[in-house]
Write an enzyme that holds these catalytic residues in place. Structure first.
Site, PDB file in Angstrom:
ATOM      1  N   ASP A   1       8.062   8.516   2.924  1.00 56.22           N
ATOM      2  CA  ASP A   1       8.011   7.071   3.113  1.00 56.22           C
ATOM      3  C   ASP A   1       6.634   6.518   2.767  1.00 56.22           C
ATOM      4  O   ASP A   1       5.611   7.201   2.938  1.00 56.22           O
ATOM      5  CB  ASP A   1       8.349   6.708   4.560  1.00 56.22           C
ATOM      6  N   ARG A   2       6.620   5.287   2.331  1.00 56.94           N
ATOM      7  CA  ARG A   2       5.363   4.637   1.954  1.00 56.94           C
ATOM      8  C   ARG A   2       4.295   4.704   3.047  1.00 56.94           C
ATOM      9  O   ARG A   2       3.135   5.033   2.758  1.00 56.94           O
ATOM     10  CB  ARG A   2       5.639   3.179   1.559  1.00 56.94           C
TER      11      ARG A   2
END
Length: 239
Positions: free
Chosen positions: A55-56
């Site tokens: 995930d970012r």
């Protein structure tokens, strides 16, 4: 410059900073944004192929192949569950057991049909702070947790922790607003406390064991020190 943790003729692993996208997607397609794949390509002067996603907001190990053929070989490790990816997280409360497996089914991409999902969790350290982060309690409990997602569903660790009410600190999507606000105000934390820490696998070409570890980012190390978990972190070789 991206921190390179492992590299040979076929594969390369970086320590992805929090907030950096892996590559352009339908959800995140800002033309002005920078992407790990693009930065690494420019840094080593060679096209790279991402082997998985994180995930970012999550920091830590991100693996790439240097050719499509190498990428195909590595994909087999995921489909046959022959790769071990370990994460570190700080969560609300104490785990229900020091070690357990969450197998709560999760919707595909958050909206689709339910799919099998399994995550192993271990409690590494605990603390009870003499401060109220919620009106219900005069004190606040937190845990340092190790997680191993045995399947690869979107936001799997974050969603399994939310199901157990051990909300991931800093998670604005599946976490608890009261806890996030408490850490912002008490510890000036602006990040999610989830880090892709270790990856272990048998190299699909050399057949040698590869063990990669990513140092923790400063914002995570800062919380570990402030919550008194330095001894535990030293034993894990993460400080």
């Amino acid at each position: 410059m991206l921190e390179i943790l492992f590299e040979d003729d076929h594969y390369i692993a970086i320590n992805k900073p929090a907030g950096l996208l892996v590559h352009r997607t339908k959800i995140a397609k800002n033309d002005d944004a920078t992407y790990a794949m693009q930065l690494l390509r420019d840094q080593i002067g060679k096209w790279v192929y991402p082997l998985h996603r994180i995930d970012r907001p999550t920091s830590g190990i991100l693996l790439f192949a240097k050719s499509s053929e190498d990428a195909s070989l590595f994909t087999t490790l995921f489909t046959e569950h022959k790769i071990e990816k370990l994460y570190l997280a700080t969560v609300r409360g104490y785990l229900k057991e020091d070690q357990f497996v969450s197998d709560y089914p999760l919707k595909k991409d958050l909206i689709g049909d339910l799919q099998e999902a399994r995550t192993s969790f271990w409690s590494l350290a605990k603390i009870e702070l003499p401060y109220a982060s919620s009106p219900k309690f005069a004190t606040s409990r937190y845990s340092l947790v190790k997680a191993f997602p045995q399947t690869g569903r979107m936001h799997q660790i974050r969603r399994h922790l939310a199901h157990e009410r051990n909300y991931l600190i800093g998670d604005t999507t599946h976490g608890e607003n009261k806890q996030n606000k408490f850490f912002r105000e008490k510890f000036s934390l602006q990040n999610i406390l989830l880090h892709a820490w270790q990856v272990k696998f048998i190299h699909p070409i050399s057949h040698e064991e590869v063990n990669i570890q990513a140092p923790l980012p400063d914002h995570f190390l800062n919380i570990i020190h402030k919550l008194g978990w330095k001894d535990t972190a030293s034993k894990l070789n993460i400080v």
